[in-house]
Design a protein around this motif. Structure first.
Motif, short mmCIF file in Angstrom:
data_model
loop_
_atom_site.label_atom_id
_atom_site.label_comp_id
_atom_site.label_asym_id
_atom_site.label_seq_id
_atom_site.Cartn_x
_atom_site.Cartn_y
_atom_site.Cartn_z
N VAL A 164 0.87 -1.19 0.00
CA VAL A 164 0.00 0.00 0.00
C VAL A 164 0.90 1.23 0.00
CG1 VAL A 164 -1.88 1.21 1.15
CG2 VAL A 164 -1.71 -1.29 1.35
N PRO A 165 1.14 1.81 -1.17
CA PRO A 165 2.05 2.96 -1.25
C PRO A 165 1.57 4.14 -0.40
CG PRO A 165 1.55 2.08 -3.43
CD PRO A 165 0.60 1.43 -2.48
N ASP A 166 2.51 4.84 0.20
CA ASP A 166 2.26 6.08 0.94
C ASP A 166 1.31 5.89 2.12
OD1 ASP A 166 3.72 7.04 -1.21
OD2 ASP A 166 1.98 7.89 -2.22
N PHE A 167 1.19 4.67 2.62
CA PHE A 167 0.20 4.37 3.65
C PHE A 167 0.37 5.28 4.87
CE2 PHE A 167 -1.00 2.14 7.56
CZ PHE A 167 -2.34 1.86 7.30
N TRP A 168 1.56 5.32 5.44
CA TRP A 168 1.76 6.07 6.67
C TRP A 168 1.75 7.57 6.44
CZ3 TRP A 168 1.07 4.21 11.32
CH2 TRP A 168 1.16 2.83 11.52
N MET A 169 2.27 8.01 5.31
CA MET A 169 2.25 9.44 5.03
C MET A 169 0.81 9.94 4.90
SD MET A 169 3.94 11.65 1.92
CE MET A 169 2.70 11.13 0.73
N VAL A 170 -0.03 9.20 4.18
CA VAL A 170 -1.42 9.60 4.01
C VAL A 170 -2.16 9.56 5.34
CG1 VAL A 170 -3.62 9.01 2.93
CG2 VAL A 170 -1.51 8.90 1.59
N ALA A 171 -1.94 8.50 6.10
CA ALA A 171 -2.61 8.38 7.41
C ALA A 171 -2.25 9.55 8.31
CB ALA A 171 -2.22 7.06 8.07
N MET A 172 -0.97 9.92 8.33
CA MET A 172 -0.54 11.01 9.20
C MET A 172 -1.05 12.36 8.69
SD MET A 172 3.34 9.62 9.98
CE MET A 172 3.88 11.14 10.75
N LYS A 173 -1.02 12.57 7.38
CA LYS A 173 -1.45 13.85 6.84
C LYS A 173 -2.96 14.05 6.97
CE LYS A 173 0.19 15.68 3.13
NZ LYS A 173 0.69 16.95 3.73
N ASN A 174 -3.70 12.98 7.18
CA ASN A 174 -5.14 13.12 7.39
C ASN A 174 -5.47 13.65 8.77
OD1 ASN A 174 -6.28 12.55 4.92
ND2 ASN A 174 -6.39 10.35 5.28
N HIS A 175 -4.48 13.69 9.65
CA HIS A 175 -4.70 14.33 10.96
C HIS A 175 -4.22 15.77 10.86
CE1 HIS A 175 -4.48 15.31 15.20
NE2 HIS A 175 -5.16 14.21 15.46
N GLU A 176 -5.06 16.71 11.23
CA GLU A 176 -4.77 18.12 10.98
C GLU A 176 -3.49 18.60 11.67
OE1 GLU A 176 -7.91 20.57 12.35
OE2 GLU A 176 -7.99 19.71 14.36
N VAL A 177 -3.20 18.09 12.86
CA VAL A 177 -1.98 18.53 13.56
C VAL A 177 -0.74 18.02 12.85
CG1 VAL A 177 -0.66 18.35 15.71
CG2 VAL A 177 -3.14 18.72 15.78
N LEU A 178 -0.74 16.75 12.46
CA LEU A 178 0.41 16.17 11.79
C LEU A 178 0.56 16.71 10.37
CD1 LEU A 178 0.13 12.44 12.95
CD2 LEU A 178 1.39 14.32 13.99
N ASP A 179 -0.55 17.02 9.74
CA ASP A 179 -0.51 17.57 8.39
C ASP A 179 0.27 18.89 8.36
OD1 ASP A 179 -1.22 17.78 5.60
OD2 ASP A 179 -2.70 19.28 6.18
N GLU A 180 0.16 19.66 9.44
CA GLU A 180 0.88 20.93 9.51
C GLU A 180 2.38 20.72 9.65
OE1 GLU A 180 -0.80 23.06 12.73
OE2 GLU A 180 -2.71 23.45 11.73
N GLN A 181 2.78 19.55 10.15
CA GLN A 181 4.19 19.27 10.38
C GLN A 181 4.90 18.75 9.13
OE1 GLN A 181 5.40 20.18 13.40
NE2 GLN A 181 3.28 20.83 13.75
N ILE A 182 4.16 18.05 8.28
CA ILE A 182 4.76 17.43 7.08
C ILE A 182 4.71 18.42 5.93
CG2 ILE A 182 4.63 15.50 5.46
CD1 ILE A 182 3.26 13.88 7.68
N THR A 183 5.86 18.94 5.54
CA THR A 183 5.91 19.93 4.48
C THR A 183 5.95 19.25 3.12
OG1 THR A 183 8.33 20.03 4.39
CG2 THR A 183 7.22 21.41 6.04
N GLU A 184 5.80 20.05 2.09
CA GLU A 184 5.85 19.53 0.72
C GLU A 184 7.23 18.94 0.42
OE1 GLU A 184 5.02 21.11 -3.86
OE2 GLU A 184 4.46 22.34 -2.14
N ARG A 185 8.28 19.55 0.98
CA ARG A 185 9.63 19.02 0.79
C ARG A 185 9.81 17.68 1.48
NH1 ARG A 185 13.86 21.94 3.12
NH2 ARG A 185 15.34 21.13 1.57
N ASP A 186 9.05 17.44 2.57
CA ASP A 186 9.17 16.19 3.32
C ASP A 186 8.53 15.01 2.60
OD1 ASP A 186 10.43 17.45 5.46
OD2 ASP A 186 8.53 17.89 6.48
N GLU A 187 7.53 15.26 1.79
CA GLU A 187 6.69 14.18 1.26
C GLU A 187 7.47 13.11 0.48
OE1 GLU A 187 3.27 15.59 -0.76
OE2 GLU A 187 2.51 16.73 0.96
#
Length: 410
Positions: A164-187
């Motif tokens: 399942v590609p990008d599983f953890w990144m998508v799961a984390m970015k779906n939380h508003e607090v964590l989404d603010e921490q993950i920048t476009e450069r981080d993805e």
């Protein structure tokens, strides 16, 4: 952000400016105010507020309780004389309640022991499920076709997708607090995140630590050499959420791939127009800053109010991120990936809003009742047993202006 806190000394030669620390010192009730030689005593209600008792919402920062404790050690245990001045029957009643408290504390200790055993039991039961989930995400296991699922042919003719590609990144970015921490450069780097685990640390001896450790498992990637990045939160006690410190893995960045800095070119003041620009690294926002938590000051360190406030905010945010990962994302990762957890969060928010609306409605109804009472009172003046109309209007603040003599009705 779970009581956390401490008092911090001020910078330089200034006296300590920790908010409210003066409130921790009170005098005996029988003392004169000008008696400067009396011993200070501790106001424990003020101490509880300063230690942030009952949750992250305390006025002092998480992880700084140790410094405050050192400053208060000399005050603890001194009596204000209040209890000794109470009547015998009251003191006897207090003594009896202390025996009840002792029995309560014994039961609470047993409860905490059983709670820990239960948590450890279910942690072992959860582990095989987390392992199977990790195998599916990484593509090491291909699950059988599930009930209600049909192959619709999507993806045919394309490169085969493993897991399942990008599983953890998508799961984390779906939380508003964590989404603010993950920048476009981080993805691009977060796409290599294969698993996230949490381990609870239960200290038994003096050298053992309490708290929890988060482990981020990465596939080989072009950004850093580490296969696992960890973040550990060390608590002063197994049950009381007083954070002593946080530690993270030092990331071994590959040349030119450090996502926590940006290269900034500045013109050199020397050498004229042909001078080569100066290249400097400047810190920038990145999720990977999470692995470099702020360092807590030593007990003897002196810092000012602004620095203490800034440290408080940073540490509260850091602890909140760790708690979200531990309590929400890891146990329910697939729900965050699909978005089902968002519906649950919205439902909880709606319930809270409904409760707030109900409270507002109750307040409005009470205000309306008060207004009705006033209106009812206003239309009854002049009747037998009542007060004169003019007096009633004046009482309600609505007395009409007195008419000139020639305008008064006879």
């Amino acid at each position: 952000m779970a009581g956390l806190g401490t008092a911090l000394p001020a910078k330089g030669k200034k006296k300590s400016k920790t908010p409210g620390t003066e409130a921790l010192v009170v005098r005996d009730v029988d003392e004169e105010e000008d008696d400067e030689e009396s011993d200070p005593t501790v106001d424990f209600s003020a101490l509880a507020k300063k230690m942030g008792a009952g949750g992250m919402g305390g006025s002092l920062p998480p992880g700084l309780a140790k410094a405050l404790q050192g400053k208060l050690d000399g005050l603890v245990g001194k009596s204000s004389g209040y209890i000794e001045g109470l009547p015998f029957k009251v003191r006897n009643a207090v003594k009896f309640m202390e025996t009840l408290q002792s029995e309560h504390d014994d039961l609470e200790e047993k409860f905490l022991e059983e709670k820990r055993a239960l948590e450890e039991k279910y942690a072992k039961l959860y582990e095989p499920l987390y392992t199977k989930r990790a195998d599916v995400v990484a593509g090491r296991t291909v699950p059988p076709v599930q009930e209600g699922m049909e192959d619709d042919g999507k993806g045919e003719g394309e490169a085969e997708v493993a897991g399942v590609p990008d599983f953890w990144m998508v799961a984390m970015k779906n939380h508003e607090v964590l989404d603010e921490q993950i920048t476009e450069r981080d993805e691009p780097a977060m796409k290599f995140l294969a698993d996230v685990k949490c381990e609870t640390m239960h200290g038994e001896g003096e050298e053992e630590e309490n708290g929890f450790k988060l482990s981020f498992h990465f596939l080989p990637n072009p950004y850093f050499d580490n296969s696992v990045l960890t973040k550990s939160y060390y608590m002063a006690d197994d049950e009381d959420p007083i954070l002593e410190r946080a530690e993270g893995t030092e990331i071994q960045w590959k040349q030119g791939k450090n996502l926590t800095v940006k290269l900034m070119k500045k013109k050199s003041k020397k050498g004229g127009k042909n001078a080569k620009p100066i290249v400097k690294e400047e810190p920038c926002e990145s999720f990977f800053n999470f692995f470099t938590p702020p360092k807590l000051p030593d007990e003897d360190d002196e810092i000012g109010d602004e620095e203490a406030e800034e440290l408080t905010e940073i540490m509260e945010q850091d602890y909140e991120i760790g708690s979200i990962l531990k309590d929400r994302i890891i146990p329910h990762a697939v729900d965050w990936f699909t978005g089902a957890a968002l519906a649950d969060e919205d439902s909880d928010d709606d319930e809270d809003d409904d409760e707030d609306d109900d409270e507002d409605d109750d307040e409005d109804e009470e205000e309306d009742e008060d207004e009705d009472d006033e209106e009812e009172f206003a239309i009854k003046p002049g009747k037998k047993g009542g007060i004169p109309k003019a007096a009633a209007q004046k009482e309600l603040g609505s007395a009409p202006p007195e008419q000139p003599a020639e305008c008064k009705q006879s």
